[in-house]
Design a protein around this motif. Structure first.
Motif, PDB file in Angstrom:
ATOM      1  N   GLY A   1     -32.414 -38.178 -44.178  1.00  0.00           N
ATOM      2  CA  GLY A   1     -31.553 -37.172 -43.720  1.00  0.00           C
ATOM      3  C   GLY A   1     -31.148 -37.578 -41.812  1.00  0.00           C
ATOM      4  O   GLY A   1     -30.265 -36.948 -41.369  1.00  0.00           O
ATOM      5  N   HIS A   2     -31.476 -38.853 -41.641  1.00  0.00           N
ATOM      6  CA  HIS A   2     -31.195 -39.303 -40.391  1.00  0.00           C
ATOM      7  C   HIS A   2     -30.659 -40.681 -40.041  1.00  0.00           C
ATOM      8  O   HIS A   2     -29.559 -40.644 -39.549  1.00  0.00           O
ATOM      9  CB  HIS A   2     -32.522 -39.301 -39.623  1.00  0.00           C
ATOM     10  CG  HIS A   2     -33.297 -37.916 -39.287  1.00  0.00           C
ATOM     11  ND1 HIS A   2     -32.668 -36.890 -38.761  1.00  0.00           N
ATOM     12  CD2 HIS A   2     -34.468 -37.506 -39.815  1.00  0.00           C
ATOM     13  CE1 HIS A   2     -33.463 -35.780 -38.725  1.00  0.00           C
ATOM     14  NE2 HIS A   2     -34.734 -36.386 -39.309  1.00  0.00           N
TER      15      HIS A   2
ATOM     16  N   ILE B   1     -32.789 -32.018 -40.093  1.00  0.00           N
ATOM     17  CA  ILE B   1     -31.457 -32.702 -41.244  1.00  0.00           C
ATOM     18  C   ILE B   1     -30.491 -31.636 -41.406  1.00  0.00           C
ATOM     19  O   ILE B   1     -30.726 -30.504 -41.932  1.00  0.00           O
ATOM     20  CB  ILE B   1     -32.443 -32.948 -42.524  1.00  0.00           C
ATOM     21  CG1 ILE B   1     -33.373 -34.227 -42.361  1.00  0.00           C
ATOM     22  CG2 ILE B   1     -31.311 -33.473 -43.539  1.00  0.00           C
ATOM     23  CD1 ILE B   1     -34.474 -34.440 -43.554  1.00  0.00           C
ATOM     24  N   ARG B   2     -29.517 -31.960 -41.362  1.00  0.00           N
ATOM     25  CA  ARG B   2     -28.343 -31.085 -40.990  1.00  0.00           C
ATOM     26  C   ARG B   2     -27.865 -30.721 -42.712  1.00  0.00           C
ATOM     27  O   ARG B   2     -27.448 -29.723 -42.974  1.00  0.00           O
ATOM     28  CB  ARG B   2     -27.172 -31.443 -40.228  1.00  0.00           C
ATOM     29  CG  ARG B   2     -27.614 -31.516 -39.024  1.00  0.00           C
ATOM     30  CD  ARG B   2     -26.225 -31.647 -38.037  1.00  0.00           C
ATOM     31  NE  ARG B   2     -26.791 -31.787 -36.740  1.00  0.00           N
ATOM     32  CZ  ARG B   2     -26.019 -32.540 -35.709  1.00  0.00           C
ATOM     33  NH1 ARG B   2     -25.192 -32.849 -35.906  1.00  0.00           N
ATOM     34  NH2 ARG B   2     -26.704 -32.393 -34.573  1.00  0.00           N
ATOM     35  N   ASP B   3     -27.786 -31.680 -43.554  1.00  0.00           N
ATOM     36  CA  ASP B   3     -27.150 -31.494 -44.855  1.00  0.00           C
ATOM     37  C   ASP B   3     -28.282 -30.887 -45.679  1.00  0.00           C
ATOM     38  O   ASP B   3     -29.485 -31.255 -45.812  1.00  0.00           O
ATOM     39  CB  ASP B   3     -26.851 -32.744 -45.545  1.00  0.00           C
ATOM     40  CG  ASP B   3     -26.405 -32.556 -46.730  1.00  0.00           C
ATOM     41  OD1 ASP B   3     -25.165 -32.146 -47.102  1.00  0.00           O
ATOM     42  OD2 ASP B   3     -26.903 -33.012 -47.890  1.00  0.00           O
ATOM     43  N   ASP B   4     -27.929 -29.475 -46.170  1.00  0.00           N
ATOM     44  CA  ASP B   4     -28.877 -28.720 -46.985  1.00  0.00           C
ATOM     45  C   ASP B   4     -29.445 -29.419 -48.111  1.00  0.00           C
ATOM     46  O   ASP B   4     -30.558 -29.329 -48.467  1.00  0.00           O
ATOM     47  CB  ASP B   4     -28.148 -27.414 -47.400  1.00  0.00           C
ATOM     48  CG  ASP B   4     -27.817 -26.464 -46.058  1.00  0.00           C
ATOM     49  OD1 ASP B   4     -28.533 -26.617 -45.194  1.00  0.00           O
ATOM     50  OD2 ASP B   4     -27.090 -25.468 -46.409  1.00  0.00           O
ATOM     51  N   ASP B   5     -28.619 -30.100 -48.716  1.00  0.00           N
ATOM     52  CA  ASP B   5     -29.074 -30.784 -50.187  1.00  0.00           C
ATOM     53  C   ASP B   5     -30.083 -31.913 -49.777  1.00  0.00           C
ATOM     54  O   ASP B   5     -30.996 -32.114 -50.414  1.00  0.00           O
ATOM     55  CB  ASP B   5     -27.969 -31.377 -50.864  1.00  0.00           C
ATOM     56  CG  ASP B   5     -26.818 -30.348 -51.307  1.00  0.00           C
ATOM     57  OD1 ASP B   5     -27.620 -29.072 -51.589  1.00  0.00           O
ATOM     58  OD2 ASP B   5     -25.956 -30.509 -51.934  1.00  0.00           O
ATOM     59  N   THR B   6     -29.754 -32.586 -48.609  1.00  0.00           N
ATOM     60  CA  THR B   6     -30.636 -33.726 -48.396  1.00  0.00           C
ATOM     61  C   THR B   6     -31.901 -33.243 -47.899  1.00  0.00           C
ATOM     62  O   THR B   6     -32.936 -33.738 -48.412  1.00  0.00           O
ATOM     63  CB  THR B   6     -29.890 -34.680 -47.240  1.00  0.00           C
ATOM     64  OG1 THR B   6     -28.401 -35.127 -47.519  1.00  0.00           O
ATOM     65  CG2 THR B   6     -30.973 -35.758 -46.988  1.00  0.00           C
ATOM     66  N   ARG B   7     -31.944 -32.246 -47.064  1.00  0.00           N
ATOM     67  CA  ARG B   7     -33.081 -31.708 -46.732  1.00  0.00           C
ATOM     68  C   ARG B   7     -33.961 -31.011 -47.862  1.00  0.00           C
ATOM     69  O   ARG B   7     -35.076 -31.366 -47.773  1.00  0.00           O
ATOM     70  CB  ARG B   7     -32.815 -30.456 -45.712  1.00  0.00           C
ATOM     71  CG  ARG B   7     -33.925 -30.050 -44.933  1.00  0.00           C
ATOM     72  CD  ARG B   7     -33.717 -28.992 -43.658  1.00  0.00           C
ATOM     73  NE  ARG B   7     -33.105 -27.620 -44.213  1.00  0.00           N
ATOM     74  CZ  ARG B   7     -31.804 -27.551 -44.111  1.00  0.00           C
ATOM     75  NH1 ARG B   7     -30.816 -28.168 -43.386  1.00  0.00           N
ATOM     76  NH2 ARG B   7     -31.313 -26.409 -44.555  1.00  0.00           N
TER      77      ARG B   7
ATOM     78  N   ALA C   1     -28.049 -42.970 -41.830  1.00  0.00           N
ATOM     79  CA  ALA C   1     -27.189 -43.134 -43.060  1.00  0.00           C
ATOM     80  C   ALA C   1     -27.122 -44.350 -43.746  1.00  0.00           C
ATOM     81  O   ALA C   1     -27.172 -44.703 -45.091  1.00  0.00           O
ATOM     82  CB  ALA C   1     -25.927 -42.923 -42.736  1.00  0.00           C
TER      83      ALA C   1
END
Lengths: 405, 405
Positions: free
Chosen positions: A279-280, A363-369, A282
């Motif tokens: 998540g950090h 982690i900003r992206d919900d799915d990734t988190r 890319a």
């Protein structure tokens, strides 16, 4: 002041000025104008930086008589300030290079004045920024092996150790660990904290009897295995670092417990960061590079920790009975299995329990988190289940690599 | 008297009279003439029987500030009187029927006044006279399982247990056990005591690395496994009996330790008596009958102990984590293996260490006594070596039968 008073900046200045003026401390020259400001989150403690006119500074940390956490507030013993100061003094006598230096402790005000490590960074934040610390593994391993060995039955006369076990009895803070690590995540409890989408995974974990049996055994060891004086809270937020230095802070959870707990917690935090990097960072190659660095740090740290323990046992064991052939090998195997198990509990409780880590939560992206959370949960589970069959550190590293690929 | 004074009979009378006259105790009616005499060996403690005009009596036991043993004299903490009184109160609250009743305790004089059990016999002497006690197995098992369970992590809230662990920290007396059970017999030490003819067997034992490794692990458990509040000295001299009653006395070695230690010590004493009977009962059939009784007592005692532990865990466990399927089985298996190992160490240390048992030492025929000593030494060794492969109590009983025939 003969009674406890929660400080503000002015009180902190007054307190330190008195120490200096009455020559109880000499970390500042007398007669200077001091300044102070509060920082830290104030959930459990007040933390002030106090500076003199020449920008010399110290940290004053005062325990609050309660804990605030996710809206909850519960009373919490001020005795933890004593535990913290005394663990720092104990560990500092063994490993001064890796332990924040205590300059003054006051029981009445439940405060400790320490050297200011403001020039260093907290490891967690630095790792979330993908910074590398080539000395970290060696330093943490040295700190844990030496403080562990010199407070263990290998080295301490039994009577002395029993006195230390009593001195470092820390029931209230241990209770927090007992609940947060070993109980809450495995039952339906309001302190738990995870997204709805993780619920099926959490449910599967709670239906896994083999896992819960293994966790019960880890809890029993945490409760009743006073092998050595632990730091008790060896996560990435308790370690200050730069390229040359590593300093442990905040051992208020210190007590005599199983040796595998501290190293397991530390390794767990490396693995949390490993998983969270999805998540950090890319860029795939950059991410793999950093993850490889984390894994190398883990492998080096555990290897050096084990090597140093074996070497300390060989060279400095005072307890004759423990010098018999084969004892240190079996002892270190148990420490390894404990470490892997405790590491697993750290991964699980940081994913679904009360206290999360910024590595994942930021982690900003919900799915990734969510996907990272699934990974840390599954990894924790596999580590706990497979710990008893890891007879060597290499078996542990192989297990890790099989789980992480 | 505000300072400790070692009593004589008159001082004991004066002390008790004051307690009665000032209505601090009511075990005698006021205004009577009391009489007292000292008995006991006076090695560690002074023991007085104090009687009133109607032949009501109590026992006053006062700790001496030193221990005399085989000519040696060393200072020994008076705090053991507190430990003894507090263990008796703790265990008495759980099992009043099997614990000698405490009537009064005084820290300054390091003394405890207890009910007089003079109508009962000390188990060791009775067994050396081949007396049978049909209730003994059940009673000892009940005492050990209940005092064990209710002071364990299964039942006590962790914070409460940690406070008790500190309260019952007993470093000086634990050190005696650490030395006499786990160290001295396995090294050349002036405290050891065995006939020259046994020397080759002792040497063989000291050359046995597997044995010394197993003993080191038992010592580690004794040092750092605060599972429950033990009696700490569960030999046949610490038990008063008659056909209906069983009363435990003398828990001055009490501390939080591994649950298998007490039951292992007790069983070890049954086995010492079993082996020693070759020197006491000349008639073969009579001897076999008594030995069979002892073995039945052992089997019944361990079986009931284990059954009751399992049942207490099932019904009264408060720690939710430990209710998971399989936990109690694995826990009890560890207790079994510990018990067998500690039993073995008791056999060895009573044969070649400082403190012997009258069961063996009272055998008049030198050859028979030596042969018994060889048997207890070999049996102890086999028990320690085979303990880790005994997964069930039946495996333990089979092992015993194979060794005793």
């Amino acid at each position: 002041m003969t009674h406890y008073v929660a400080f503000n900046a002015q009180r902190a200045i007054d307190y330190v000025s008195t120490l200096i003026d009455t020559q109880q401390c000499d970390f500042f020259a007398p007669g200077q104008t001091l300044s102070a400001y509060e920082f830290g989150d104030g959930n459990l403690n007040l933390v002030f930086r106090i500076s003199d006119e020449h920008n010399n500074s110290v940290i004053l940390k005062q325990a609050l008589p309660y804990a605030r956490c996710v809206g909850e507030s519960w009373p919490l013993t001020l005795d933890r300030a004593r535990i913290e100061a005394q663990v720092l003094l104990n560990h500092g006598a063994i490993c001064p290079q890796f332990t924040v230096r205590v300059l003054h402790y006051c029981a009445t005000q439940a405060l400790t004045i320490m050297e200011d490590l403001g020039q260093l960074q907290i490891l967690r934040g630095a790792q979330n920024n993908a910074q590398q610390f080539p000395q970290l593994a060696q330093h943490v391993a040295t700190y844990l092996s030496h403080t562990g060995f010199y407070n263990s039955d290998f080295y301490l006369p039994a009577q002395h150790k029993k006195a230390l076990v009593s001195q470092f009895t820390n029931p209230e803070l241990c209770q927090i660990t007992e609940d947060l690590f070993f109980s809450d995540p495995y039952i339906d409890h309001p302190r738990n904290n995870y997204p709805q989408q993780l619920a099926p995974h959490v449910q599967a974990l709670r239906n896994n009897s083999a896992l819960k049996l293994a966790v019960a055994k880890l809890k029993a060891r945490f409760l009743s295995s006073p092998q050595s004086l632990l730091h008790g809270d060896m996560h990435s937020g308790s370690i200050f670092v730069d390229q040359q230095n590593t300093k442990m802070i905040d051992p208020e959870f210190g007590f005599f417990g199983p040796i595998g707990f501290d190293i397991g917690s530390f390794i767990g935090n490396l693995l949390l960061n490993y998983c969270a990097q999805r998540g950090h960072i890319a860029d795939f190659v950059a991410r793999r590079n950093y993850q490889t660095h984390l894994l190398s740090t883990l492998v080096e740290c555990y290897s050096v920790f084990e090597q140093q323990w074996v070497s300390l046992i060989e060279q400095h064991t005072t307890e004759q009975s423990f010098k018999v052939a084969g004892y240190s090998e079996q002892f270190m195997q148990q420490v390894l299995q404990d470490s892997i198990g405790f590491c697993g509990t750290e991964l699980i409780r940081r994913t679904i329990g009360l206290a999360h880590v910024a590595d994942i939560d930021s982690i900003r992206d919900d799915d990734t988190r969510l996907s990272v959370q699934q990974q840390t949960l599954a990894l924790g589970e596999q580590l706990i289940l497979n710990a008893p069959s890891c007879n060597t550190k290499d078996a542990f590293f192989s297990l890790l690599i099989s789980q992480l690929n």
